[in-house]
Design an enzyme around this catalytic site. Structure first.
Site, short mmCIF file in Angstrom:
data_model
loop_
_atom_site.label_atom_id
_atom_site.label_comp_id
_atom_site.label_asym_id
_atom_site.label_seq_id
_atom_site.Cartn_x
_atom_site.Cartn_y
_atom_site.Cartn_z
N ASN A 11 0.87 -1.19 0.24
CA ASN A 11 0.12 -0.21 -0.02
C ASN A 11 0.58 1.61 -0.28
OD1 ASN A 11 -1.98 2.19 0.20
ND2 ASN A 11 -2.63 1.63 2.68
N TRP A 12 0.92 1.83 -1.23
CA TRP A 12 2.11 2.95 -1.31
C TRP A 12 1.62 4.30 -0.75
CZ3 TRP A 12 3.22 2.58 -6.97
CH2 TRP A 12 4.02 1.57 -7.75
N LYS A 13 -0.03 4.33 -0.19
CA LYS A 13 -1.01 5.62 0.35
C LYS A 13 -0.17 7.00 -0.38
CE LYS A 13 0.07 3.23 4.82
NZ LYS A 13 -0.14 3.67 6.02
N HIS A 103 -9.15 1.40 5.18
CA HIS A 103 -8.19 1.38 5.51
C HIS A 103 -8.00 2.64 6.59
CE1 HIS A 103 -4.10 2.78 6.54
NE2 HIS A 103 -3.81 1.90 5.84
N GLU A 105 -7.02 4.84 7.67
CA GLU A 105 -6.73 6.25 7.80
C GLU A 105 -7.92 7.12 6.71
OE1 GLU A 105 -2.95 5.41 5.52
OE2 GLU A 105 -2.13 5.17 7.09
N GLU A 173 -5.21 -4.81 10.57
CA GLU A 173 -4.23 -4.14 10.86
C GLU A 173 -4.81 -3.14 11.75
OE1 GLU A 173 -2.29 -2.87 6.98
OE2 GLU A 173 -4.18 -1.72 7.35
N GLY A 179 2.22 2.16 11.00
CA GLY A 179 3.65 2.98 10.52
C GLY A 179 4.14 3.49 12.43
N SER A 219 3.27 -2.12 10.56
CA SER A 219 4.78 -2.74 10.70
C SER A 219 5.78 -3.63 9.94
CB SER A 219 5.16 -1.98 11.95
OG SER A 219 4.69 -0.39 12.54
N GLY A 240 2.86 -0.91 4.74
CA GLY A 240 2.79 0.47 3.58
C GLY A 240 3.79 0.49 3.83
N GLY A 241 5.15 1.58 4.71
CA GLY A 241 6.46 2.02 4.49
C GLY A 241 7.31 1.06 4.11
P1 PGA Z 1 2.74 0.30 7.59
O1 PGA Z 1 1.42 0.32 7.35
O2 PGA Z 1 3.04 -0.80 7.02
O3 PGA Z 1 3.84 1.43 7.49
O4 PGA Z 1 2.72 -0.16 9.10
C1 PGA Z 1 0.56 -0.45 6.97
C2 PGA Z 1 -0.88 0.21 6.13
O5 PGA Z 1 -1.19 0.65 6.72
O6 PGA Z 1 -1.44 -0.70 5.59
#
Ligand code: PGA
Length: 261
Positions: A11-13, A103, A105, A173, A179, A219, A240-241
């Site tokens: 997930n590149w966001k 998600h 966010e 999640e 993050g 994470s 994510g990251g």
């Molecule tokens: P993260 O994000 O791997 O940076 O913790 C995961 C996500 O939001 O899908």
């Protein structure tokens, strides 16, 4: 993990523009090819920003890359006066296989409720997209209700529009793990993923319960992916990251080569 093809999803966001997306996906494909990645054994998918999707489609189609892709969100509506929204029809027209829905966010910054998530899941099915439904508890929820109660309730609502036989992917999640660098322990994640699988079985039937892929996210990195993948009810990761770091993400996709698995 029995009979379910693991899915490693990035997930590149809101990162990487369309030019950067082309370079990244091309290099990812080369890296996986050099590592002799078996796409039949582990599926790899990326979720770029909407403005990248056409570029990713062109590259993936022309070079026949073994990489799936999808949108990070979609509109609950199919077309019309919804400024700024993206229809599932548009994602389908770009050959997206998946779409992330709910998600944390989106829930936090765009006030998406469980009801919104359910209407978006229905929209995904109208356009032949496989929804990757995200659920997870906040740190506060964890303290008040324990780990499973909130994700279980969120999933129950999200699955309301799903008819038996439709494919869905679930991503657990924990919000506090996203993050933060502080992943859940594999045992914690397994416990919640087992509870989520029981919900899928209850709502969609035993076969769906056994076949549905449930991902862990929060994470995830190359150093911890193998420990999650050893758990019985964890079938992949939503990353994510670490999905923005080429070598790291490729290494996550290659988790079977890590020591001890
Ligand atoms: P993260 O994000 O791997 O940076 O913790 C995961 C996500 O939001 O899908």
């Amino acid at each position: 993990m029995t009979g379910r093809r693991p899915l490693i999803a990035g997930n590149w966001k809101m990162n990487l523009d369309h030019l950067q997306s082309i370079a990244f996906v091309q290099k990812l494909a080369w890296t996986l090819r050099d590592a002799k990645h078996d796409k039949g054994a582990v599926e790899v998918a990326v979720f770029p920003p909407f403005t990248d999707l056409r570029s990713v489609q062109t590259l993936v189609n022309s070079d026949e890359l073994p990489i799936a892709y999808g949108g990070q969100d979609l509109s609950a509506f199919d077309s019309g006066a919804y400024t700024g929204e993206i229809s599932g029809a548009f994602l389908h027209a770009l050959d997206c296989r998946y779409v992330i829905i709910g998600h944390s966010e989106r829930r936090q910054y765009h006030h998406e409720t469980d009801e919104t998530v359910a209407t978006k899941v229905a929209a995904a099915f109208r356009h032949q997209l496989i929804p990757v439904v995200c659920v997870g508890e906040t740190a506060e929820d964890l303290e008040t209700h324990g780990a499973s109660a909130i994700p279980v309730a969120q999933l129950r609502e999200a699955l309301a529009p799903v008819t038996r036989g439709s494919e869905v992917v679930v991503a657990y999640e924990p919000v506090w793990a996203i993050g933060s660098g502080q992943a859940a322990t594999p045992a914690q994640a397994q416990q919640v993923c087992a509870a989520l699988r029981a919900v899928v079985a209850e709502v969609l039937g035993e076969d769906a319960g056994a076949a549905t892929r449930i991902l862990y996210g929060g994470s995830v990195k190359a150093a911890n992916i193998a420990s999650f993948m050893r758990e019985a009810d964890i079938d992949g990761a939503l990353v994510g990251g670490a999905s923005l770091l080429l070598e790291e993400f490729a290494s996550i996709a290659q988790y079977q080569k890590h020591v001890g698995i």
